[in-house]
Design a protein around this motif. Structure first.
Motif, short mmCIF file in Angstrom:
data_model
loop_
_atom_site.label_atom_id
_atom_site.label_comp_id
_atom_site.label_asym_id
_atom_site.label_seq_id
_atom_site.Cartn_x
_atom_site.Cartn_y
_atom_site.Cartn_z
N ALA A 1 11.53 3.29 0.19
CA ALA A 1 11.42 2.30 1.28
C ALA A 1 10.02 2.32 1.89
N GLY A 2 9.48 1.12 2.11
CA GLY A 2 8.18 1.00 2.75
C GLY A 2 8.17 1.55 4.16
N THR A 3 9.34 1.47 4.81
CA THR A 3 9.45 1.94 6.20
C THR A 3 9.41 3.47 6.28
N GLY A 4 9.48 4.15 5.13
CA GLY A 4 9.45 5.62 5.12
C GLY A 4 8.04 6.19 5.09
N LEU A 5 7.04 5.32 5.00
CA LEU A 5 5.65 5.78 4.96
C LEU A 5 5.15 6.11 6.36
N SER A 6 4.03 6.83 6.44
CA SER A 6 3.43 7.12 7.75
C SER A 6 2.88 5.81 8.34
N GLY A 7 2.54 5.84 9.63
CA GLY A 7 2.04 4.63 10.29
C GLY A 7 0.81 4.04 9.61
N GLY A 8 -0.15 4.91 9.28
CA GLY A 8 -1.37 4.45 8.63
C GLY A 8 -1.09 3.89 7.24
N GLN A 9 -0.19 4.55 6.51
CA GLN A 9 0.18 4.06 5.18
C GLN A 9 0.93 2.72 5.29
N GLN A 10 1.79 2.60 6.30
CA GLN A 10 2.51 1.33 6.49
C GLN A 10 1.52 0.20 6.75
N GLN A 11 0.46 0.47 7.55
CA GLN A 11 -0.51 -0.59 7.83
C GLN A 11 -1.27 -0.96 6.56
N ARG A 12 -1.59 0.04 5.72
CA ARG A 12 -2.27 -0.27 4.46
C ARG A 12 -1.33 -1.01 3.51
N LEU A 13 -0.02 -0.72 3.60
CA LEU A 13 0.96 -1.47 2.81
C LEU A 13 0.97 -2.94 3.26
N CYS A 14 0.87 -3.16 4.57
CA CYS A 14 0.85 -4.54 5.09
C CYS A 14 -0.42 -5.26 4.65
#
Length: 256
Positions: free
Chosen positions: A149-162
Motif C-alpha cells: 500500500a502506498g499509504t504505508g510509506l513514510s511521509g517523505g516517500q508518500q510525497q515522492r510517490l505523489c
C-alpha cells in the motif's frame, strides 16, 4: 529578463472571487519554461489561489469565479472548449499533505496513464511506472514493495510517490502547493533536490512559506500581498535587492 527564456504559462489580469469576496486583484505573471517559480507572501495573500488558477482547480470550489486569462503555450485554459481533464494531465499538481490513493504503490502511479490511455500493454505500463518512480527518486527504495500500500510509506516517500504519480502522465508543468510543509528536514532536503532535478524536464511553480526554500529551489520569485502581485523577478534579485519595501520586510521577517 533573459530574452532566450521562453514563457510556458502566463496569467493576464487574473481576478478570483469567492462569492462576494475578492481574493485576487488582477494578477499578471509569466511562468518561464524549465525553471522553478516560487510564489511567496504571508498567509492569505492569494498565492495558493493563483496556483489553483493554473490548472483550474478553483472550478471545484463552490462560489469561486475566475476572470482574466491564463495561457498555456498561448492557449487560453479558460476557453469554454478546453478539455479540463486533458489540461490537468498537462499541468499536474502536488498538494501540501501527501495524498496517495488507498491502492498499491504500483497502482498509484499506473492510475493516470491507465485512464489517459498512455500505455498499450502491461509492459508499457510497467515501464511508465518504473520511469516515474525513478524520476521521483523513489524506485530504488521500494522496488521490492511495488504491490504494498502506498499509504504505508513514510511521509517523505508518500510525497515522492505523489510526485511520481503527477509525472506519470507526462505533464509539461508541475504545481506544488507547500509540498514540504508536512515533512521533516531530511525528507524536505530530498524533495528540494528532486525539484532541482525535475526542472530539466518540467516547468515548476511552487508555493512555499519558507524563504530559505524559495531561495534554494527557485530561479524566479513572485511576492504576493493582500491578493496583489507586489514584485516579480530573478530569485537572487528579489532576495538581495528587492524594489518593494513590503518584499524586504517580509523576507527579513518583519511581517508575515
Amino acid at each position: 529578463m533573459n530574452p532566450e527564456l521562453s514563457i510556458k504559462m502566463r496569467g493576464l489580469d487574473v481576478k478570483v472571487f469567492y462569492d462576494s469576496n475578492q481574493a485576487l486583484h488582477g494578477i499578471t505573471l509569466s511562468i518561464l519554461e524549465n525553471n522553478v517559480t516560487a510564489l511567496i507572501g504571508p498567509s492569505g495573500c492569494g498565492k495558493s489561489t493563483f496556483l489553483r488558477c493554473l490548472n483550474r482547480m478553483n472550478d471545484t470550489i463552490e462560489g469561486a469565479r475566475v476572470t482574466g486569462h491564463v495561457f498555456l503555450d498561448e492557449e487560453d485554459i479558460y476557453d469554454s472548449s478546453l478539455d479540463v481533464v486533458e489540461l490537468r494531465s498537462r499541468v499536474g499538481m502536488v498538494f501540501q499533505k501527501p495524498n496517495p490513493f488507498p491502492k498499491s504503490i504500483y497502482e498509484n502511479v499506473a492510475y493516470g496513464p491507465r485512464i489517459h490511455g498512455l500505455a498499450r500493454s502491461r509492459l508499457e505500463l510497467d515501464e511508465i511506472v518504473e520511469k516515474s518512480l525513478l524520476k521521483a527518486g523513489l524506485f530504488n527504495e521500494i522496488k521490492d514493495r511495488l504491490h504494498d500500500a502506498g499509504t504505508g510509506l513514510s511521509g517523505g516517500q508518500q510525497q515522492r510517490l505523489c510526485i511520481a504519480r503527477a509525472i506519470a502522465v507526462s505533464p509539461e508543468v508541475i504545481l506544488m502547493d507547500e509540498p514540504c510543509s508536512a515533512l521533516d528536514p531530511i525528507a524536505t532536503a530530498r524533495i528540494e533536490e528532486l525539484i532541482d532535478d525535475l526542472r530539466k524536464n518540467y516547468t515548476i511553480v511552487i508555493v512555499t512559506h519558507s524563504m530559505q526554500q524559495a531561495a534554494r529551489v527557485s530561479q524566479f520569485t513572485a511576492m504576493f500581498h493582500l491578493g496583489t502581485l507586489i514584485e516579480f523577478g530573478a530569485t537572487e534579485t528579489i532576495f538581495t535587492s528587492p524594489k518593494e519595501q513590503r518584499t524586504q520586510d517580509y523576507i527579513t521577517g518583519r511581517f508575515g
